[in-house]
Design a protein around this motif. Structure first.
Motif, mmCIF file in Angstrom:
data_model
loop_
_atom_site.group_PDB
_atom_site.id
_atom_site.type_symbol
_atom_site.label_atom_id
_atom_site.label_comp_id
_atom_site.label_asym_id
_atom_site.label_seq_id
_atom_site.Cartn_x
_atom_site.Cartn_y
_atom_site.Cartn_z
ATOM 1 N N THR A 178 0.708 -1.320 -0.223
ATOM 2 C CA THR A 178 0.079 -0.106 -0.138
ATOM 3 C C THR A 178 0.747 1.298 0.071
ATOM 4 O O THR A 178 0.627 2.297 -0.710
ATOM 5 C CB THR A 178 -0.889 -0.073 1.389
ATOM 6 N N LEU A 179 1.837 1.340 0.831
ATOM 7 C CA LEU A 179 2.802 2.460 0.891
ATOM 8 C C LEU A 179 3.470 2.626 -0.365
ATOM 9 O O LEU A 179 3.539 3.553 -1.092
ATOM 10 C CB LEU A 179 3.618 2.388 2.102
ATOM 11 N N ARG A 204 0.875 3.736 -3.321
ATOM 12 C CA ARG A 204 0.712 5.176 -3.182
ATOM 13 C C ARG A 204 1.761 5.984 -3.537
ATOM 14 O O ARG A 204 1.353 7.051 -4.069
ATOM 15 C CB ARG A 204 0.258 5.274 -1.707
ATOM 16 N N GLN A 205 2.887 5.609 -3.301
ATOM 17 C CA GLN A 205 4.146 6.705 -3.752
ATOM 18 C C GLN A 205 4.154 6.565 -5.134
ATOM 19 O O GLN A 205 4.558 7.580 -5.799
ATOM 20 C CB GLN A 205 5.315 6.098 -2.966
ATOM 21 N N GLY A 246 0.100 6.910 -6.766
ATOM 22 C CA GLY A 246 -0.984 7.924 -6.254
ATOM 23 C C GLY A 246 -1.931 7.328 -5.589
ATOM 24 O O GLY A 246 -2.327 5.934 -5.986
ATOM 25 N N VAL A 247 -2.616 8.154 -4.656
ATOM 26 C CA VAL A 247 -3.559 7.109 -3.769
ATOM 27 C C VAL A 247 -4.890 6.814 -4.787
ATOM 28 O O VAL A 247 -5.341 5.647 -4.622
ATOM 29 C CB VAL A 247 -4.375 8.227 -2.681
ATOM 30 N N LYS A 248 -5.355 7.631 -5.693
ATOM 31 C CA LYS A 248 -6.417 7.364 -6.421
ATOM 32 C C LYS A 248 -6.371 6.307 -7.254
ATOM 33 O O LYS A 248 -6.958 5.121 -7.521
ATOM 34 C CB LYS A 248 -6.883 8.479 -7.107
ATOM 35 N N TRP A 299 -3.862 3.935 -7.136
ATOM 36 C CA TRP A 299 -3.712 2.985 -6.170
ATOM 37 C C TRP A 299 -4.922 2.155 -5.661
ATOM 38 O O TRP A 299 -4.747 0.944 -5.643
ATOM 39 C CB TRP A 299 -2.789 3.136 -4.995
ATOM 40 N N GLU A 300 -5.955 2.951 -5.521
ATOM 41 C CA GLU A 300 -7.100 2.279 -5.149
ATOM 42 C C GLU A 300 -7.624 1.325 -6.048
ATOM 43 O O GLU A 300 -8.125 0.138 -5.783
ATOM 44 C CB GLU A 300 -8.096 3.275 -4.531
ATOM 45 N N GLU A 341 -5.296 -1.660 -6.272
ATOM 46 C CA GLU A 341 -5.543 -2.395 -4.920
ATOM 47 C C GLU A 341 -6.674 -3.455 -5.187
ATOM 48 O O GLU A 341 -6.577 -4.678 -4.824
ATOM 49 C CB GLU A 341 -5.810 -1.492 -3.991
#
Length: 83
Positions: A42-43, A46-47, A50-52, A54-55, A58
């Motif tokens: 996850t970390l 996200r790096q 990006g958060v969006k 990666w979701e 994921e």
């Protein structure tokens, strides 16, 4: 002699390895390692994405890992389905 040795390894070695695996690696540790791997992914994701982004990835990763584990379960139970 080689066939006898191979047969002995198969008959004794494999169950012994599986027994030692369960003895040395309790389920609590296995789950903890999985949790830590998930946090790391996850970390890292996200790096890099990006958060969006990666979701979305994921969810795909979860379904892929779930399908893989389900396949392993079915493979382990495949001998029971034929009887």
């Amino acid at each position: 002699m080689n066939e006898l040795l191979i047969g002995l390894i198969g008959a004794v070695g494999v169950p012994l390895v599986l027994y030692l695996w369960q003895l040395l690696i309790p389920r609590k540790n296995t789950k903890g390692w999985g949790y830590r791997l998930g946090r790391f992914l996850t970390l890292f994701g996200r790096q890099k994405v990006g958060v969006k982004g990666w979701e979305r990835l994921e969810d795909r990763l979860k379904s892929t890992v779930g399908d893989f584990v389900e396949g392993v379960y079915e493979g382990l139970d495949s001998d029971e389905a034929t009887t």
